[in-house]
Design an enzyme around this catalytic site. Structure first.
Site, PDB file in Angstrom:
ATOM      1  CB  SER A  29    -139.574   2.560  66.704  1.00 40.50           C
ATOM      2  OG  SER A  29    -140.603   2.804  65.623  1.00 40.50           O
ATOM      3  NE  ARG A  33    -137.900  -2.049  67.316  1.00 44.73           N
ATOM      4  CZ  ARG A  33    -138.982  -1.693  66.729  1.00 44.73           C
ATOM      5  NH1 ARG A  33    -139.690  -0.906  67.099  1.00 44.73           N
ATOM      6  NH2 ARG A  33    -139.110  -2.147  65.366  1.00 44.73           N
ATOM      7  CB  SER A 171    -141.778  -5.464  57.618  1.00 45.07           C
ATOM      8  OG  SER A 171    -142.713  -5.257  58.926  1.00 45.07           O
ATOM      9  CG  ASP A 311    -144.211   5.409  60.162  1.00 45.90           C
ATOM     10  OD1 ASP A 311    -145.247   4.728  59.563  1.00 45.90           O
ATOM     11  OD2 ASP A 311    -143.421   4.975  60.906  1.00 45.90           O
ATOM     12  NE  ARG A 342    -150.287   6.200  57.748  1.00 45.73           N
ATOM     13  CZ  ARG A 342    -149.467   5.827  58.579  1.00 45.73           C
ATOM     14  NH1 ARG A 342    -148.280   5.615  58.297  1.00 45.73           N
ATOM     15  NH2 ARG A 342    -149.668   5.940  59.970  1.00 45.73           N
ATOM     16  NE  ARG A 384    -146.839   7.698  61.647  1.00 48.25           N
ATOM     17  CZ  ARG A 384    -146.220   8.028  62.694  1.00 48.25           C
ATOM     18  NH1 ARG A 384    -145.874   9.226  62.970  1.00 48.25           N
ATOM     19  NH2 ARG A 384    -145.598   6.992  63.472  1.00 48.25           N
TER      20      ARG A 384
HETATM   21  C1  S3P Z   1    -142.219   0.210  62.996  1.00 50.15           C
HETATM   22  C2  S3P Z   1    -142.033  -0.082  61.678  1.00 50.15           C
HETATM   23  C3  S3P Z   1    -142.911   0.178  60.608  1.00 50.15           C
HETATM   24  C4  S3P Z   1    -143.374   1.782  60.787  1.00 50.15           C
HETATM   25  C5  S3P Z   1    -143.914   1.466  62.236  1.00 50.15           C
HETATM   26  C6  S3P Z   1    -143.072   1.421  63.201  1.00 50.15           C
HETATM   27  C7  S3P Z   1    -141.311  -0.448  64.049  1.00 50.15           C
HETATM   28  O1  S3P Z   1    -143.923  -0.594  60.038  1.00 50.15           O
HETATM   29  O2  S3P Z   1    -144.546   2.041  59.768  1.00 50.15           O
HETATM   30  O3  S3P Z   1    -144.736   2.774  62.399  1.00 50.15           O
HETATM   31  O4  S3P Z   1    -141.378   0.397  65.184  1.00 50.15           O
HETATM   32  O5  S3P Z   1    -140.583  -1.354  63.813  1.00 50.15           O
HETATM   33  P1  S3P Z   1    -143.501  -1.742  59.267  1.00 50.15           P
HETATM   34  O6  S3P Z   1    -142.782  -2.731  59.948  1.00 50.15           O
HETATM   35  O7  S3P Z   1    -144.896  -2.467  59.127  1.00 50.15           O
HETATM   36  O8  S3P Z   1    -142.972  -1.286  57.799  1.00 50.15           O
END
Ligand code: S3P
Length: 432
Positions: A29, A33, A171, A311, A342, A384
């Protein structure tokens, strides 16, 4: 070792306890970014510890399509010379990466130009309306297959106006897409979350000099330029969760993972495992996770828990399989919109190992106390699921476990098979 990363299937021959100390890849993540914000910022940013998984590599290539120069030094240090110079000069292929495509959609909406975003067969099935709808409300033209709900997505961006938006689902991807678009929108862009999610975008916007404010589950950003900075990417807690559960699947196991991200919303799996009776400790000053073999008991996981463990559910489900009692997971319908469905793929994985588990509409029921038997598991293209199955095969199931669709692991964790071998002594080879 590439043969293990890219093998279509992997055979893991267990079973033994996991013992040792290790580091995991840079947080995925944070890595997405770091690249996108560096691309938007004026000047050259330096990123160390970037994830080397395919998901992040796709974001790196996307950033280059905006005319941003990215170089990788011999020691892995990445330099990104922003800001974005023009609309992307070709289709942006995000592979399997939901975070990559949704966050980049926010960037594209903010650019006065034309962008096309796509991905692999799995990503093209995942819902994009959740970002398309609010980006349209800000003034971008967003279209795609199925009335704009599925990738490939086409975005004509620019001339945005800030909105206040409450996404239906918790999200971080949707929130982040809007915050990134908000950097070039008139006025303030505000996201009101149903449940607070990971805050990497907010944290990093601040680091890059963005005007962002957080008030509980309400986040706002003002338009403005970002300034290049240096980002150090910490280890990925979601990847550490596999090793934590590895230590809980067999007696006499002990695992330490160092250098993890310690901020908000990423280590809730530690509390879930504590609720299950695990001997687990996460040091928030050093980012060190230590786990020792424990007798586990079943746990009830409800809607409020889910955003913090979206996750980690596949591997937590594996811990539930060996725990005493029946684990019930509910309020987790979002799991159906991940790299695979999942709820279905985790349940099927457990069944393959001989665990009695069944799906509900928004979760699953797992009968604990199982003695795992070697299995043939389909990852359904989901890294995963593949890694959760590999850990079970190495630590708890005697015989040969074969994981089909192993190559999905390269999206986030090249090197996983090698570390599994080192930590557990399990036999690991391309499968048949
Ligand atoms: C993430 C947000 C999550 C997560 C993904 C990474 C992120 O998804 O499941 O692996 O980096 O913002 P969602 O925003 O769909 O919940």
């Amino acid at each position: 070792m590439d043969t293990l990363n890219n093998a279509a299937s992997l055979c893991v021959t267990g079973a033994g306890p996991a013992r040792g100390s290790l580091r995991v890849p840079g947080d995925k993540s944070v890595s997405h970014r770091a690249l996108l914000l560096s691309a938007l910022a004026r000047g050259t940013s330096t990123i160390t510890g970037l994830s080397l998984g395919q998901d992040v590599t796709h974001t790196r290539r996307a950033v280059e399509r905006f005319g941003v120069n990215v170089t990788v030094a011999g020691d892995g240090t990445v330099r990104v010379a922003g800001p974005v110079r023009h609309e992307p000069d070709d289709v942006l292929d995000h592979g399997n990466a939901g975070t990559g495509i949704r966050l980049t959609a926010g960037v594209c909406a903010g650019i006065d130009g034309f962008s096309v975003l796509t991905g692999d067969q799995y990503l093209r099935r995942r819902p994009m309306e959740r970002v398309a709808e609010p980006l349209r409300a800000m003034g971008a033209a967003v279209d795609g297959r199925d009335g704009g709900r599925l990738a490939p997505l086409v975005i004509r961006g620019g001339n945005l106006t800030g909105i206040t938006y409450a996404p239906r689902e918790a999200s971080a991807q949707v929130k982040s897409a809007l915050l990134l678009a908000g950097l070039s929108a008139r006025g303030t862009t505000t996201v009101e979350e149903v449940h607070p999610t990971r805050r990497h975008t907010e944290e990093m916007l601040e680091q890059f000099g963005g005007r962002v404010s957080v008030d509980g589950a309400r986040v706002s950003v003002e338009a403005g330029e970002l300034t290049a900075t240096d980002v150090v990417v910490p280890g990925d807690p979601s990847q550490a969760a596999f090793w934590a559960v590895a230590a809980l699947l067999a007696d006499e196991a002990e695992v330490t993972v160092e250098g993890l991200y310690t901020g908000f919303g990423r280590s809730d799996f530690v509390q879930i495992l504590q609720r299950m009776g695990a001997d687990i400790d996460f040091d928030l000053t050093t980012g060190t996770l230590s786990v020792r073999s424990s007798r586990l008991r079943a746990v009830e996981i409800t809607a409020g828990d889910v955003p913090g463990i979206v996750d980690e559910v596949p591997v937590l489900a594996m811990a539930a399989a060996v725990a005493e009692g029946t684990t019930v997971i509910s309020g987790a319908a979002e799991l159906r919109a991940k790299e695979s469905d999942r709820i279905a793929s985790t349940t099927r994985m457990l069944n393959a190992f001989g665990v009695s588990a069944s799906e509900t509409e928004d979760g699953m029921v797992i009968e604990g106390g199982a003695r795992l038997r070697a299995a043939r598991v389909d990852s359904h293209g989901d890294h995963r699921i593949a890694m959760a199955a590999a850990v079970a095969g190495a630590c708890a199931a005697e015989g040969d476990t074969v994981i089909e669709g192993w190559d999905s692991v390269a999206t986030s964790y090249p090197g996983f098979a090698r570390q599994l071998m080192e930590l557990t002594g399990a036999g690991v080879a391309p499968g048949a």
